[in-house]
Scaffold this motif. Sequence first.
Motif, PDB file in Angstrom:
ATOM      1  N   LYS A   1       0.832  -1.198   0.000  1.00 17.51           N
ATOM      2  CA  LYS A   1       0.000   0.000   0.000  1.00 17.51           C
ATOM      3  C   LYS A   1       0.880   1.266   0.000  1.00 17.51           C
ATOM      4  O   LYS A   1       0.604   2.231  -0.706  1.00 17.51           O
ATOM      5  CB  LYS A   1      -0.885  -0.025   1.260  1.00 17.51           C
ATOM      6  CG  LYS A   1      -2.226   0.584   1.053  1.00 17.51           C
ATOM      7  CD  LYS A   1      -3.149   0.281   2.210  1.00 17.51           C
ATOM      8  CE  LYS A   1      -4.057   1.480   2.384  1.00 17.51           C
ATOM      9  NZ  LYS A   1      -4.472   1.730   3.730  1.00 17.51           N
ATOM     10  N   VAL A   2       1.941   1.206   0.768  1.00 16.05           N
ATOM     11  CA  VAL A   2       2.852   2.356   0.853  1.00 16.05           C
ATOM     12  C   VAL A   2       3.571   2.569  -0.492  1.00 16.05           C
ATOM     13  O   VAL A   2       3.710   3.698  -0.965  1.00 16.05           O
ATOM     14  CB  VAL A   2       3.857   2.153   2.014  1.00 16.05           C
ATOM     15  CG1 VAL A   2       4.929   3.210   2.011  1.00 16.05           C
ATOM     16  CG2 VAL A   2       3.112   2.164   3.343  1.00 16.05           C
ATOM     17  N   VAL A   3       3.993   1.480  -1.123  1.00 25.04           N
ATOM     18  CA  VAL A   3       4.642   1.598  -2.436  1.00 25.04           C
ATOM     19  C   VAL A   3       3.646   2.180  -3.444  1.00 25.04           C
ATOM     20  O   VAL A   3       3.973   3.104  -4.208  1.00 25.04           O
ATOM     21  CB  VAL A   3       5.165   0.221  -2.930  1.00 25.04           C
ATOM     22  CG1 VAL A   3       5.689   0.321  -4.354  1.00 25.04           C
ATOM     23  CG2 VAL A   3       6.252  -0.307  -1.989  1.00 25.04           C
ATOM     24  N   ALA A   4       2.414   1.668  -3.417  1.00 30.28           N
ATOM     25  CA  ALA A   4       1.398   2.138  -4.370  1.00 30.28           C
ATOM     26  C   ALA A   4       1.098   3.624  -4.160  1.00 30.28           C
ATOM     27  O   ALA A   4       0.933   4.366  -5.145  1.00 30.28           O
ATOM     28  CB  ALA A   4       0.127   1.301  -4.223  1.00 30.28           C
ATOM     29  N   GLU A   5       1.054   4.059  -2.920  1.00 25.89           N
ATOM     30  CA  GLU A   5       0.796   5.489  -2.636  1.00 25.89           C
ATOM     31  C   GLU A   5       1.851   6.379  -3.288  1.00 25.89           C
ATOM     32  O   GLU A   5       1.540   7.430  -3.838  1.00 25.89           O
ATOM     33  CB  GLU A   5       0.824   5.742  -1.116  1.00 25.89           C
ATOM     34  CG  GLU A   5      -0.517   5.486  -0.452  1.00 25.89           C
ATOM     35  CD  GLU A   5      -0.402   5.373   1.068  1.00 25.89           C
ATOM     36  OE1 GLU A   5       0.647   5.748   1.642  1.00 25.89           O
ATOM     37  OE2 GLU A   5      -1.381   4.876   1.675  1.00 25.89           O
ATOM     38  N   VAL A   6       3.099   5.907  -3.241  1.00 28.84           N
ATOM     39  CA  VAL A   6       4.190   6.686  -3.869  1.00 28.84           C
ATOM     40  C   VAL A   6       3.929   6.775  -5.377  1.00 28.84           C
ATOM     41  O   VAL A   6       4.071   7.839  -5.984  1.00 28.84           O
ATOM     42  CB  VAL A   6       5.565   6.038  -3.565  1.00 28.84           C
ATOM     43  CG1 VAL A   6       6.672   6.664  -4.407  1.00 28.84           C
ATOM     44  CG2 VAL A   6       5.888   6.159  -2.078  1.00 28.84           C
ATOM     45  N   LEU A   7       3.514   5.664  -5.989  1.00 25.83           N
ATOM     46  CA  LEU A   7       3.314   5.653  -7.446  1.00 25.83           C
ATOM     47  C   LEU A   7       2.055   6.416  -7.860  1.00 25.83           C
ATOM     48  O   LEU A   7       2.021   7.010  -8.942  1.00 25.83           O
ATOM     49  CB  LEU A   7       3.278   4.218  -7.973  1.00 25.83           C
ATOM     50  CG  LEU A   7       4.576   3.435  -7.778  1.00 25.83           C
ATOM     51  CD1 LEU A   7       4.479   2.073  -8.448  1.00 25.83           C
ATOM     52  CD2 LEU A   7       5.780   4.218  -8.313  1.00 25.83           C
ATOM     53  N   TYR A   8       1.034   6.408  -7.025  1.00 25.38           N
ATOM     54  CA  TYR A   8      -0.158   7.198  -7.358  1.00 25.38           C
ATOM     55  C   TYR A   8       0.187   8.692  -7.309  1.00 25.38           C
ATOM     56  O   TYR A   8      -0.283   9.475  -8.140  1.00 25.38           O
ATOM     57  CB  TYR A   8      -1.322   6.871  -6.413  1.00 25.38           C
ATOM     58  CG  TYR A   8      -2.036   5.586  -6.796  1.00 25.38           C
ATOM     59  CD1 TYR A   8      -2.541   5.411  -8.094  1.00 25.38           C
ATOM     60  CD2 TYR A   8      -2.205   4.545  -5.894  1.00 25.38           C
ATOM     61  CE1 TYR A   8      -3.182   4.234  -8.461  1.00 25.38           C
ATOM     62  CE2 TYR A   8      -2.847   3.365  -6.248  1.00 25.38           C
ATOM     63  CZ  TYR A   8      -3.331   3.212  -7.531  1.00 25.38           C
ATOM     64  OH  TYR A   8      -3.954   2.052  -7.901  1.00 25.38           O
TER      65      TYR A   8
ATOM     66  N   PHE B   1       2.578   0.931 -14.134  1.00 29.08           N
ATOM     67  CA  PHE B   1       4.038   0.943 -14.026  1.00 29.08           C
ATOM     68  C   PHE B   1       4.690   1.439 -15.319  1.00 29.08           C
ATOM     69  O   PHE B   1       5.901   1.337 -15.469  1.00 29.08           O
ATOM     70  CB  PHE B   1       4.545  -0.474 -13.714  1.00 29.08           C
ATOM     71  CG  PHE B   1       4.193  -0.948 -12.322  1.00 29.08           C
ATOM     72  CD1 PHE B   1       5.063  -0.763 -11.259  1.00 29.08           C
ATOM     73  CD2 PHE B   1       2.971  -1.572 -12.073  1.00 29.08           C
ATOM     74  CE1 PHE B   1       4.742  -1.192  -9.981  1.00 29.08           C
ATOM     75  CE2 PHE B   1       2.639  -2.009 -10.796  1.00 29.08           C
ATOM     76  CZ  PHE B   1       3.533  -1.817  -9.745  1.00 29.08           C
ATOM     77  N   SER B   2       3.889   1.977 -16.260  1.00 25.43           N
ATOM     78  CA  SER B   2       4.434   2.259 -17.590  1.00 25.43           C
ATOM     79  C   SER B   2       5.538   3.312 -17.572  1.00 25.43           C
ATOM     80  O   SER B   2       6.388   3.328 -18.452  1.00 25.43           O
ATOM     81  CB  SER B   2       3.316   2.642 -18.560  1.00 25.43           C
ATOM     82  OG  SER B   2       2.666   3.811 -18.100  1.00 25.43           O
ATOM     83  N   SER B   3       5.526   4.207 -16.589  1.00 25.62           N
ATOM     84  CA  SER B   3       6.577   5.244 -16.535  1.00 25.62           C
ATOM     85  C   SER B   3       7.516   5.055 -15.345  1.00 25.62           C
ATOM     86  O   SER B   3       8.376   5.897 -15.091  1.00 25.62           O
ATOM     87  CB  SER B   3       5.945   6.633 -16.411  1.00 25.62           C
ATOM     88  OG  SER B   3       5.003   6.833 -17.421  1.00 25.62           O
ATOM     89  N   VAL B   4       7.308   3.974 -14.608  1.00 25.21           N
ATOM     90  CA  VAL B   4       8.109   3.749 -13.391  1.00 25.21           C
ATOM     91  C   VAL B   4       9.517   3.304 -13.774  1.00 25.21           C
ATOM     92  O   VAL B   4       9.705   2.541 -14.720  1.00 25.21           O
ATOM     93  CB  VAL B   4       7.416   2.668 -12.515  1.00 25.21           C
ATOM     94  CG1 VAL B   4       8.322   2.201 -11.384  1.00 25.21           C
ATOM     95  CG2 VAL B   4       6.098   3.194 -11.978  1.00 25.21           C
ATOM     96  N   ARG B   5      10.507   3.822 -13.062  1.00 28.58           N
ATOM     97  CA  ARG B   5      11.892   3.369 -13.214  1.00 28.58           C
ATOM     98  C   ARG B   5      12.269   2.562 -11.973  1.00 28.58           C
ATOM     99  O   ARG B   5      11.783   2.884 -10.873  1.00 28.58           O
ATOM    100  CB  ARG B   5      12.860   4.565 -13.335  1.00 28.58           C
ATOM    101  CG  ARG B   5      12.903   5.250 -14.696  1.00 28.58           C
ATOM    102  CD  ARG B   5      11.811   6.275 -14.968  1.00 28.58           C
ATOM    103  NE  ARG B   5      11.532   7.234 -13.927  1.00 28.58           N
ATOM    104  CZ  ARG B   5      12.198   8.381 -13.732  1.00 28.58           C
ATOM    105  NH1 ARG B   5      13.203   8.703 -14.526  1.00 28.58           N
ATOM    106  NH2 ARG B   5      11.843   9.223 -12.786  1.00 28.58           N
TER     107      ARG B   5
ATOM    108  N   ILE C   1      11.353   5.474  -3.264  1.00 28.81           N
ATOM    109  CA  ILE C   1      11.089   4.537  -2.160  1.00 28.81           C
ATOM    110  C   ILE C   1      11.920   3.283  -2.383  1.00 28.81           C
ATOM    111  O   ILE C   1      11.909   2.703  -3.478  1.00 28.81           O
ATOM    112  CB  ILE C   1       9.577   4.226  -1.999  1.00 28.81           C
ATOM    113  CG1 ILE C   1       9.343   3.264  -0.828  1.00 28.81           C
ATOM    114  CG2 ILE C   1       8.958   3.689  -3.279  1.00 28.81           C
ATOM    115  CD1 ILE C   1       7.881   3.166  -0.406  1.00 28.81           C
ATOM    116  N   GLN C   2      12.660   2.905  -1.362  1.00 26.16           N
ATOM    117  CA  GLN C   2      13.532   1.733  -1.449  1.00 26.16           C
ATOM    118  C   GLN C   2      12.976   0.620  -0.574  1.00 26.16           C
ATOM    119  O   GLN C   2      12.764   0.806   0.625  1.00 26.16           O
ATOM    120  CB  GLN C   2      14.947   2.096  -0.984  1.00 26.16           C
ATOM    121  CG  GLN C   2      15.914   0.932  -0.920  1.00 26.16           C
ATOM    122  CD  GLN C   2      16.262   0.378  -2.299  1.00 26.16           C
ATOM    123  OE1 GLN C   2      16.746   1.105  -3.150  1.00 26.16           O
ATOM    124  NE2 GLN C   2      15.995  -0.908  -2.525  1.00 26.16           N
TER     125      GLN C   2
END
Length: 260
Positions: free
Chosen positions: A18-25, A58-62, A128-129
Motif C-alpha cells: 500500500k505504501v509503495v502504491a501510494e508513492v506511485l499514485y 508501471f508504464s513510466s516507473v523506473r 522509495i527503497q
Amino acid sequence: MEVIIKANYEETSKAAAKVVAEVLYAKPNGVLGLATGSTPLGLYKELIRMHKEEGLDFSSVRTFNLDEYVGLPPTHDQSYHYFMYENLFKHINIQMQNVHVPSGTANNYKAFCEWYEKRIVECGGIDIQVLGIGTDGHIAFNEPLSSLGSRTRIKTLAKQTIDDNARFFARREDVPIYAITMGVGTILEARKLILLASGKNKAKALAEAVEGPVTSMNTASALQLHHNAVIFADKDAAANLKMAEYYNWIQKNKPGAPKA
Ligand code: PGA
C-alpha cells in the motif's frame, strides 16, 4: 523511524504494498528501489494484484535493484535479474528499458558501479527503497563491517549469508561468494525506506537494528539515521522488540495526530 507490526506475513506484505502504491499514485514516473529474497515476494504479489485489478500503472516507473551475485548471468535461475523478471516485471506493464539491476557479469566492475550510482542520480534519485534484512543484519549485501557511508561496490558475502542462501542452490558450493551491491550510503539517499521482516529467524537481527546502537556490525541499524524509514514486521520477526507495545501505541494514535 516507524515500526509497524502485523499479525502475519500476508498482512505485512499488503501494508508495505500500500505504501509503495501510494508513492506511485502520487508520482506515476516514480523511482522504485527493489529487493530480492523470500521476504518481498508477498509485496510483489500484492503489487501485481493491484496492477491487474486496480490499474496500478508501471508504464513510466523506473526501478533500481539493490544487488546481484557476481558471476551469474541474467539467464541463470538464481540470478536476481531472473528473480525480478519472474516475480514482478513479467506480470506488470513496466518497460524493460526502465529497469536497472546491477550486472553480475561486468567487464569492469568499478566502472559499472560508478555508472550505476550516476544512473540513479540521472533518474532523480530513488523515491522509495524496499529492503529485507539478513539474519546478520545486512541490508542489500552490506555485510557486517560495511561502512555506513559505502557506495555501490563488490562485497564478499558472509558465511552466514552463504548458508542462508544455500537453500536456493543445488549445492552450498554453488552459492557465489561475491556480490555487487548498493552501499549503505547509497540506500540512505532514497527519499523513503521500507524494510520488511518476517519469521523468527529475523527477530534477533531486527531487534538489534531497531533498538540497538547504530553500527556497521548490523547495517540495517543505519535506518535509524534516515528521516523517513518504516519497518514492517510480522509478529515472529518482532518477537525480540522490547518496545513493541510502544510502537503499537504510536500507530494506534497516528490517525488522530495533527497533520504536519
Ligand atoms: P530473505 O533475505 O528475504 O530471503 O530472508 C533477506 C536478505 O538477505 O536481505
